[in-house]
Design an enzyme around this catalytic site. Structure first.
Site, PDB file in Angstrom:
ATOM      1  N   SER A 257      11.496  -9.696  44.658  1.00 28.22           N
ATOM      2  CA  SER A 257      10.532 -10.252  43.713  1.00 28.22           C
ATOM      3  C   SER A 257       9.907  -9.249  42.747  1.00 28.22           C
ATOM      4  O   SER A 257       9.213  -9.648  41.816  1.00 28.22           O
ATOM      5  CB  SER A 257       9.410 -10.973  44.471  1.00 28.22           C
ATOM      6  OG  SER A 257       8.666 -10.069  45.255  1.00 28.22           O
ATOM      7  N   LYS A 302      -0.044 -13.596  45.488  1.00 26.24           N
ATOM      8  CA  LYS A 302       0.184 -12.504  44.535  1.00 26.24           C
ATOM      9  C   LYS A 302      -0.816 -12.541  43.375  1.00 26.24           C
ATOM     10  O   LYS A 302      -1.268 -11.492  42.908  1.00 26.24           O
ATOM     11  CB  LYS A 302       1.623 -12.557  44.017  1.00 26.24           C
ATOM     12  CG  LYS A 302       2.636 -12.261  45.109  1.00 26.24           C
ATOM     13  CD  LYS A 302       4.070 -12.260  44.614  1.00 26.24           C
ATOM     14  CE  LYS A 302       5.017 -11.880  45.734  1.00 26.24           C
ATOM     15  NZ  LYS A 302       6.427 -11.826  45.298  1.00 26.24           N
TER      16      LYS A 302
END
Length: 364
Positions: A257, A302
């Site tokens: 990611s 996140k």
């Protein structure tokens, strides 16, 4: 004993019993929470995250932070109280244990897969960054991995460059399988390969692996369990020859990611103009060789981590936009990003203070 006192005592004992049960009862869940966020333009543990050799680099400012998710370990089993607490927490998520750690894989296998995905994401980040800058990056076909117990184990190795199969040159990973599956199970396939060690030596020197180093390797085929086709037990992949050295150093991180943010960090260091203009930008997203940004997991964790660190803008994969916008931290602008080109356009608007033109994520 007065009835009221007895009732209170019984209630207290029942509560204690429930708390003890909550501590002792294990549940099949794992917890996700905001993890560390690291500036790809800066240092981590005293070393530059991005180290570019034999090519001119430029000073940078601001932040291009990659973000992570912290998860409970594969061998850790949450108790009932921890699970309930996690469900009630705003900045954490409790998910089935099998979501993070499939039952058919050991903890070691999961860690290895995460490490391989992280390594592959670094490769794609380098490729997409250089191609965004118009720098040519030649490619070739390699053995990406070898199946344990498969026909190729001990014969072919991860990183071997595949020049041809049965004398036929290969141009992409799919063409390797095309040639192999023309055989019947039990027949042999002839590979012309350059050993991984010699490929690495050539890469380090910034050169293309030499055909003079090629070897002929014959591998028997086995029968695939699902459809009976002939297989040799390898996963072909695409390798690249970089014109100069690009090292990405970031320990204790797995998965793909961070690809987008690594790619942007590389572009920034190789570009005279400061991409962020001093702004604090964070983000996430996988990236492929063509610069396409893909979805990731744990988007809410996140964005929380990024805002807590000080980010004002968050480059968000288009596929994650709706979920991220439903629980956007205050003060954080979520920027919809489908490609590295989208990210470059957004950074231009940010540094030129044209944020009204940003493509923002919407909850619906």
């Amino acid at each position: 004993m007065p009835r009221r006192t007895a009732t209170m005592l019984a209630s207290t004992l029942l509560l204690i019993a429930m708390l003890c049960a909550g501590l002792l009862i294990q549940v099949p869940y794992a917890e996700m929470s905001p993890g560390p966020t690291v500036n790809t333009l800066g240092e981590h543990d005293g070393e530059p995250v991005l180290n570019i050799k034999d090519h001119r680099t430029y000073d940078t400012s601001g932040h291009l932070n990659m973000t992570t998710v912290r998860v409970t370990g594969a061998d850790y089993r949450m108790n009932l109280l921890e699970a309930v607490g996690g469900w009630l927490e705003h900045d954490s998520a409790v998910v089935p244990h099998s979501t993070l750690y499939p039952e058919d894989k050991s903890a070691k296998e999961v860690d290895q897969q995460n490490a391989e995905e992280f390594s592959a994401s670094q490769e794609s980040a380098k490729v997409s960054a250089l191609r965004e800058l118009g720098i040519r990056v030649p490619s070739y076909i390699v053995v990406g991995s070898v199946v344990k117990g498969g026909a190729s184990e001990g014969r072919l190795h991860a990183g071997d460059l595949i020049r041809s199969v049965d004398g036929k040159p290969v141009k992409d990973p799919e063409s390797v399988a095309d040639v192999v599956t023309r055989h019947k199970p039990g027949e042999k396939v002839r590979f012309e390969v350059v050993p991984a060690a010699k490929v690495k030596a050539a890469q380090k020197a910034g050169k293309k692996p030499s055909a003079r180093d090629a070897e002929q390797i014959t591998v028997g085929t086995k029968k695939a369990e699902d459809d009976g086709r002939a297989i040799v037990g390898i996963q072909p992949a695409t390798g690249h020859i970089f014109p100069f050295g690009i090292d990405i150093k970031l320990a204790d991180v797995g998965g793909p990611s961070a690809g987008l943010m690594f790619s942007l960090g590389i572009v920034d260091k190789l570009t005279r103009e400061d991409l962020t203009g001093g702004s604090f930008v964070a983000g996430t997203g996988t990236i492929d060789d063509k610069g396409k940004v893909g979805a990731i997991g744990g988007i809410q964790m996140k964005t929380v981590a990024a805002r807590a660190k000080g980010a004002k803008y968050f480059l968000t994969p288009a596929a994650n936009c709706q979920a991220a916008a439903k629980d956007r931290p205050a003060g954080l602008t979520l920027v919809k990003t489908g490609t590295i080109g989208d990210a470059m356009d957004a950074l231009k608007k940010i540094r030129e203070d044209d944020t009204g033109g940003l493509s923002r994520c919407k909850a619906s």
